[in-house]
Design a protein around this motif. Structure first.
Motif: not given
Length: 484
Positions: A376-385, A406-412, A415-418
């Motif tokens: 999830v890159n910097r500009y992918a805000q409000q992502t649901d992954a 799960l690599q997250i750069i955006a802050d909004d 995201c979940t993983h299990g």
């Protein structure tokens, strides 16, 4: 085919020159004729990277020689992949992180051959009007209003769109050696092009890939390639089915297909992929998807065949409000059978949505690998992954390696993983069935079947779903017998 000439091998081993002849615009690995021509070509290409190793070179030469005349639209892709192979070493578990858990030495255990002509059998019957058939990598038939072989597309907008897509494929940065082998060895491309606003949701395109072994102690390699383009607002359903034919369901062969899918703005692609190949076959596959603004891509995979199965699934969201749904089931039960899913999903824009489900059953000496990457890159805000992997080990000798990432750069973001690996089902589930008069063994068998059926039932086309469920049920019963 004969081995590389001594002059060519010497030039490669010296690492001072490259055995290339550039015959515009396609790179040639070797030129037939006097050794002097090989030496001259090596000197001319001295600035190019050194050849990787003899095996890669031999396979690349065989592929190049087998293709013969092909559409010039493939030239940019073929040339780029040929150059890439010159500096690509055969991947091993020590030298390549992407193959750390995947033993592909089976591909080196037998000599590689290429089909001189497709198996002389009638195309399999399809319940759908739009269908395509590849026999040992050769496109033998296609039917449907928006389905055609690349070589048969007349000059015009569709041809130009296909040419642009294939030229862009030459720049694919995440490719590996198998992607390049396909690009060099593909004889033709099946093109599914759905025009703007056209819906084929109720008329799926059934793409059938049949494979056969040559029966001479070699592993026959084939490189079918498919391009799907869904233009703005279009809808299309793709059924991709791989199977063996002939003695022992095809025998020993190496299937190396590539499918590229372009989903334009507001378009939708529903993709069902079933792999039911011979248990002495190898299957190395690439699926590459590009999604534009507000597009939808829904993918369901059921892989229950092949001795070595490696699927590279690469998806990139190229616009906001894009939706990606991925569901995969692998069943690894035969002797030393390997099932491997390496997925990569890249989200670059706001309000993207994705959900990935991976399920795997390993029994006997089966081996399963899942390497799932979501970025999830910097500009992918409000992502649901979301990402979820569940694995069942039904034998003490079965092995599973799971690597969710799960690599997250955006802050909004949301995201979940299990990940869960279990050697048995929840005792409460077993007890629930026993309380209703079902013995423990039958209850466990039912839960094992339901574990895989959870994904297979998502195939939206009943004939394919029922056939896949039936095959899975038979293999599950066979694996239980082998455990006794």
């Amino acid at each position: 085919m004969s081995s590389p000439s001594p002059a060519l091998c010497a030039a490669a081993a010296a690492s001072c020159s490259t055995p290339l002849r550039v015959a515009s615009p396609v790179v040639r690995f070797r030129r037939s004729g006097a050794p002097a021509s090989v030496v001259s070509a090596a000197r001319a290409a001295a600035a190019a990277p050194a050849v990787s190793d003899d095996l890669v070179l031999r396979i690349a030469e065989q592929l190049e020689d087998s293709v013969g005349a092909s559409s010039p639209l493939l030239d940019p892709l073929r040339s780029a992949s040929a150059l890439s192979l010159l500096s690509t070493r055969w991947p091993t578990r020590r030298s390549n992180e992407a193959y750390r858990f995947t033993d592909i030495s089976y591909l080196r255990s037998l000599p590689i051959s290429l089909p001189s002509q497709p198996l002389a059998v009638a195309p399999p019957a399809s319940p759908y009007a739009s269908h395509v058939h590849f026999s040992d990598g050769v496109l033998t038939s296609s039917s449907g209003a928006h389905v055609s072989a690349l070589a048969d597309i007349p000059p015009g907008r569709v041809r130009d769109r296909a040419a642009a897509a294939l030229a862009a494929s030459a720049e694919f940065a995440d490719k590996d050696i198998f992607y390049d082998f396909n690009a060099v060895g593909a004889k033709d491309v099946a093109v599914v092009h759905v025009p703007e606003g056209v819906s084929m949701a109720d008329d799926p395109v059934h793409i059938m890939f049949s494979y056969s072994g040559c029966g001479d102690g070699s592993m026959m390699m084939s490189n079918p390639r498919v391009l799907v383009v869904a233009e703005k607002g279009a809808e299309v359903a793709i059924i991709e089915e791989h199977f063996g034919v002939g003695q022992e369901d095809g025998g020993c062969y190496w299937a190396n297909p590539v499918m590229e899918i372009i989903v334009e703005e507001n378009a939708k692609v529903v993709h069902s992929y079933v792999q039911q190949q011979s248990f002495v076959a190898a299957h190395t596959k690439w699926t590459v998807v590009q999604q534009n603004t507000s597009s939808n891509y829904e993918f369901v995979e059921a892989s229950i065949g092949a001795r070595l199965n490696r699927h590279n699934l690469h998806i990139q969201q190229l616009g906001p409000e894009t939706n990606t749904q991925l569901s995969t089931f692998h069943f690894s039960a035969q002797n030393k059978q390997i099932h491997d899913l390496h997925s990569k999903l890249i989200l670059d824009h706001p309000r993207g949505r994705s959900h990935q489900i991976h399920r795997l059953i390993a029994s006997g000496t089966g081996n399963g690998i899942f390497d799932g990457n979501i970025k999830v890159n910097r500009y992918a805000q409000q992502t649901d992954a979301g990402q979820e992997t569940k694995c069942l080990l039904l034998s003490s000798k079965a092995l599973v390696n799971v690597k969710p990432n799960l690599q997250i750069i955006a802050d909004d973001v949301k995201c979940t993983h299990g990940a869960a690996i279990s050697g048995e089902h929840d005792p409460n589930a077993i007890y629930f069935l026993q309380a209703r008069g079902i013995d423990a063994k039958t209850a466990a068998d039912a839960l094992n079947f339901a574990f895989g059926a959870h994904v297979i039932n998502q195939i939206p086309f009943k004939p394919i779903e029922k056939k896949t469920l039936s095959h899975f049920k038979a293999l599950l019963a066979s694996s239980r017998q082998n455990e006794k």
